[in-house]
Design a protein around this motif. Structure first.
Motif, PDB file in Angstrom:
ATOM      1  N   PRO A 180       0.803  -1.228   0.000  1.00 19.83           N
ATOM      2  CA  PRO A 180       0.000   0.000   0.000  1.00 19.83           C
ATOM      3  C   PRO A 180       0.830   1.269   0.000  1.00 19.83           C
ATOM      4  N   VAL A 181       0.310   2.284  -0.680  1.00 19.84           N
ATOM      5  CA  VAL A 181       0.832   3.642  -0.578  1.00 19.84           C
ATOM      6  C   VAL A 181      -0.205   4.444   0.211  1.00 19.84           C
ATOM      7  N   CYS A 182       0.040   5.718   0.436  1.00 21.21           N
ATOM      8  CA  CYS A 182      -0.810   6.521   1.331  1.00 21.21           C
ATOM      9  C   CYS A 182      -2.302   6.397   1.021  1.00 21.21           C
ATOM     10  N   THR A 183      -2.672   6.536  -0.244  1.00 22.42           N
ATOM     11  CA  THR A 183      -4.085   6.584  -0.599  1.00 22.42           C
ATOM     12  C   THR A 183      -4.795   5.239  -0.462  1.00 22.42           C
ATOM     13  N   ASP A 184      -4.049   4.150  -0.386  1.00 24.79           N
ATOM     14  CA  ASP A 184      -4.687   2.847  -0.205  1.00 24.79           C
ATOM     15  C   ASP A 184      -5.316   2.739   1.178  1.00 24.79           C
ATOM     16  N   CYS A 185      -4.727   3.402   2.149  1.00 27.92           N
ATOM     17  CA  CYS A 185      -5.258   3.359   3.515  1.00 27.92           C
ATOM     18  C   CYS A 185      -6.070   4.612   3.854  1.00 27.92           C
ATOM     19  N   HIS A 186      -5.597   5.759   3.379  1.00 28.97           N
ATOM     20  CA  HIS A 186      -6.237   7.024   3.754  1.00 28.97           C
ATOM     21  C   HIS A 186      -7.248   7.526   2.715  1.00 28.97           C
ATOM     22  N   LYS A 187      -7.277   6.893   1.560  1.00 33.46           N
ATOM     23  CA  LYS A 187      -8.076   7.342   0.417  1.00 33.46           C
ATOM     24  C   LYS A 187      -7.477   8.624  -0.159  1.00 33.46           C
ATOM     25  N   ALA A 188      -7.974   9.032  -1.326  1.00 34.77           N
ATOM     26  CA  ALA A 188      -7.334  10.122  -2.052  1.00 34.77           C
ATOM     27  C   ALA A 188      -7.985  11.480  -1.808  1.00 34.77           C
ATOM     28  N   HIS A 189      -9.298  11.550  -1.930  1.00 31.63           N
ATOM     29  CA  HIS A 189      -9.970  12.845  -1.863  1.00 31.63           C
ATOM     30  C   HIS A 189     -10.786  13.045  -0.588  1.00 31.63           C
ATOM     31  N   ASP A 190     -11.464  12.023  -0.115  1.00 31.89           N
ATOM     32  CA  ASP A 190     -12.249  12.126   1.114  1.00 31.89           C
ATOM     33  C   ASP A 190     -11.462  11.538   2.283  1.00 31.89           C
ATOM     34  N   ILE A 191     -10.297  12.103   2.517  1.00 34.37           N
ATOM     35  CA  ILE A 191      -9.387  11.610   3.550  1.00 34.37           C
ATOM     36  C   ILE A 191      -9.952  11.910   4.932  1.00 34.37           C
ATOM     37  N   LEU A 192     -10.019  10.879   5.775  1.00 32.30           N
ATOM     38  CA  LEU A 192     -10.549  11.039   7.124  1.00 32.30           C
ATOM     39  C   LEU A 192      -9.512  11.641   8.060  1.00 32.30           C
ATOM     40  N   ASP A 193     -10.000  12.329   9.083  1.00 32.69           N
ATOM     41  CA  ASP A 193      -9.125  12.858  10.114  1.00 32.69           C
ATOM     42  C   ASP A 193      -8.670  11.695  10.995  1.00 32.69           C
ATOM     43  N   PRO A 194      -7.387  11.385  11.032  1.00 27.64           N
ATOM     44  CA  PRO A 194      -6.915  10.226  11.807  1.00 27.64           C
ATOM     45  C   PRO A 194      -7.049  10.414  13.310  1.00 27.64           C
ATOM     46  N   LYS A 195      -7.353  11.630  13.758  1.00 31.32           N
ATOM     47  CA  LYS A 195      -7.397  11.907  15.188  1.00 31.32           C
ATOM     48  C   LYS A 195      -8.755  11.650  15.823  1.00 31.32           C
ATOM     49  N   GLY A 197     -10.768   8.977  15.491  1.00 29.48           N
ATOM     50  CA  GLY A 197     -11.084   7.578  15.773  1.00 29.48           C
ATOM     51  C   GLY A 197     -11.808   6.855  14.665  1.00 29.48           C
ATOM     52  N   ALA A 198     -12.396   7.581  13.707  1.00 27.78           N
ATOM     53  CA  ALA A 198     -13.161   6.941  12.634  1.00 27.78           C
ATOM     54  C   ALA A 198     -12.275   6.061  11.763  1.00 27.78           C
ATOM     55  N   LEU A 199     -11.065   6.519  11.501  1.00 27.49           N
ATOM     56  CA  LEU A 199     -10.143   5.742  10.672  1.00 27.49           C
ATOM     57  C   LEU A 199      -9.713   4.476  11.402  1.00 27.49           C
ATOM     58  N   SER A 200      -9.497   4.590  12.703  1.00 30.63           N
ATOM     59  CA  SER A 200      -9.097   3.418  13.484  1.00 30.63           C
ATOM     60  C   SER A 200     -10.166   2.340  13.445  1.00 30.63           C
ATOM     61  N   MET A 201     -11.423   2.743  13.491  1.00 27.99           N
ATOM     62  CA  MET A 201     -12.520   1.778  13.466  1.00 27.99           C
ATOM     63  C   MET A 201     -12.536   0.979  12.171  1.00 27.99           C
ATOM     64  N   ARG A 202     -12.019   1.569  11.100  1.00 28.24           N
ATOM     65  CA  ARG A 202     -12.023   0.917   9.792  1.00 28.24           C
ATOM     66  C   ARG A 202     -10.741   0.136   9.526  1.00 28.24           C
ATOM     67  N   ALA A 253     -11.252  -0.617  21.721  1.00 37.42           N
ATOM     68  CA  ALA A 253     -10.473  -1.863  21.719  1.00 37.42           C
ATOM     69  C   ALA A 253      -9.338  -1.793  20.698  1.00 37.42           C
ATOM     70  N   ALA A 254      -8.287  -2.529  20.972  1.00 37.96           N
ATOM     71  CA  ALA A 254      -7.106  -2.513  20.103  1.00 37.96           C
ATOM     72  C   ALA A 254      -7.439  -2.995  18.697  1.00 37.96           C
ATOM     73  N   VAL A 255      -6.957  -2.262  17.704  1.00 40.87           N
ATOM     74  CA  VAL A 255      -7.094  -2.648  16.295  1.00 40.87           C
ATOM     75  C   VAL A 255      -5.697  -2.928  15.749  1.00 40.87           C
ATOM     76  N   CYS A 256      -5.630  -3.263  14.484  1.00 41.90           N
ATOM     77  CA  CYS A 256      -4.363  -3.692  13.863  1.00 41.90           C
ATOM     78  C   CYS A 256      -3.204  -2.743  14.166  1.00 41.90           C
TER      79      CYS A 256
END
Length: 346
Positions: A180-195, A197-202, A253-256
């Motif tokens: 993966p490169v950045c956009t594979d995990c964070h997406k390209a245009h609708d990038i979620l705020d990593p702070k 918790g929504a990204l962690s849930m996914r 709870a702990a995620v990957c």
């Protein structure tokens, strides 16, 4: 004569890519394609370059399909007035929404992204289309794929350096198309705020895109059961129950990424890996401060219990698989016999 000579030079420099360039470009490039030092002095003290390299633009993705006025819509004649821009950033912000006329779907996605949210709060440094894609030199973002992460590095250099030294980053730089490169995990245009918790849930879903692929994992001799085994253990079940809620990230709870790292993921055999046996206690102590050196023994490392691996756990599971159907079946039989007895004794 000057414009004719310029077109000959452009055709020779750019090759066949110039075959479809609209003739209307001649009027703009006649001025903006001649002097590479052409610029404007801005009130901010900056110099705004107004030179357009015809060969570069001709080889860009827009070279054969767009006229200058498709983006610079306010320029309807010559000579044209310049807008009162105070800085280079004013220029970029002013032309930000020009992209939506052709790329409306991606433009609307940016409205849900963290960059737009930051910009809406007044931070003019937040990334716009031009910051990631360029202006007159736009190329396909994924050719090569490493360009994506290098683009993000313009603003996120610290994160990029950590990623570049990870197992994903090293393989990506080596030309591996699977990692993966950045956009594979964070997406390209609708990038979620990593702070938030929504990204962690996914995270399990994101990691599972690659790590549940039989074809891909067989190439690297990795298990495809990592997501399944995670979802079956305490952490995975707890995370599943909390998904869709606005749970406090500290109690989530702990995620990957909590165990394997975020941008600094390494092979499990790497001495610096968070899941290396020698480092596992420190990893657990992030959430379990009182964890002792024997604490990680309760984790099966994504392995499914077998007679050879975790014999006791496998035996207990087998016992319950046999005893539960027996007990439930016996209970159903007992109820059926009672009902039969009631009916017969009437």
């Amino acid at each position: 004569m000057r414009r004719t000579l310029l077109w000959v030079m452009m055709w020779v420099g750019a090759g066949p890519a110039w075959a479809g360039i609209p003739a209307e470009q001649d009027d703009c490039l006649g001025c903006h394609g001649g002097d590479a030092t052409m610029s404007m002095d801005l009130p901010s003290g900056e110099k705004l370059g107004v030179y357009v390299d015809a060969a570069v633009f001709g080889k860009s993705v827009h070279g054969e399909i767009l006229r200058c006025t498709d983006c610079h819509t306010e320029k309807t004649g010559y000579p044209h007035e310049s807008k009162p821009f105070a800085s280079k950033r004013d220029v970029q912000v002013a032309y930000y929404e020009q992209c939506k006329s052709c790329h409306f779907a991606n433009y609307t996605k940016t409205l849900d992204g963290v960059h737009y949210a930051v910009m809406a709060k007044g931070n003019r440094k937040a990334a716009l289309c031009v910051d990631c894609h360029g202006s007159h030199d736009i190329q396909r973002a994924s050719e090569p794929r490493t360009r994506i992460s290098q683009t993000c590095a313009k603003c996120h250099d610290g994160v990029f350096k950590v990623y570049a030294s990870s197992v994903h980053g090293r393989d990506a730089e080596a030309g591996n198309q699977d990692v993966p490169v950045c956009t594979d995990c964070h997406k390209a245009h609708d990038i979620l705020d990593p702070k938030n918790g929504a990204l962690s849930m996914r995270t399990p879903e994101i990691c599972g895109r690659c790590h549940t692929s039989e074809k891909m994992m067989s190439k690297y001799k990795l298990s495809t059961k990592v997501v399944d085994t995670y979802l079956k253990d305490f952490h995975g079940m707890s995370a599943t129950l909390q998904r869709g809620t606005k749970a406090d990230r500290k109690s989530f709870a702990a995620v990957c990424t909590d165990c394997h790292g975020v941008h600094d993921i390494q092979k499990s055999s790497d001495p610096t890996s968070h899941t290396m046996r020698a480092n596992l206690v420190q990893t657990c102590q992030k959430c379990h401060p009182g964890a002792t050196k024997n604490f990680p023994d309760a984790w099966l490392s994504h392995y499914e219990p077998t007679p050879q691996k975790a014999t006791l756990v496998w035996s207990v599971q087998l016992f319950y698989k046999l005893i539960i159907p027996f007990m439930v079946g016996g209970l159903v039989l007992q109820i059926a016999l009672h009902l039969w007895r009631v009916v017969v004794n009437r």
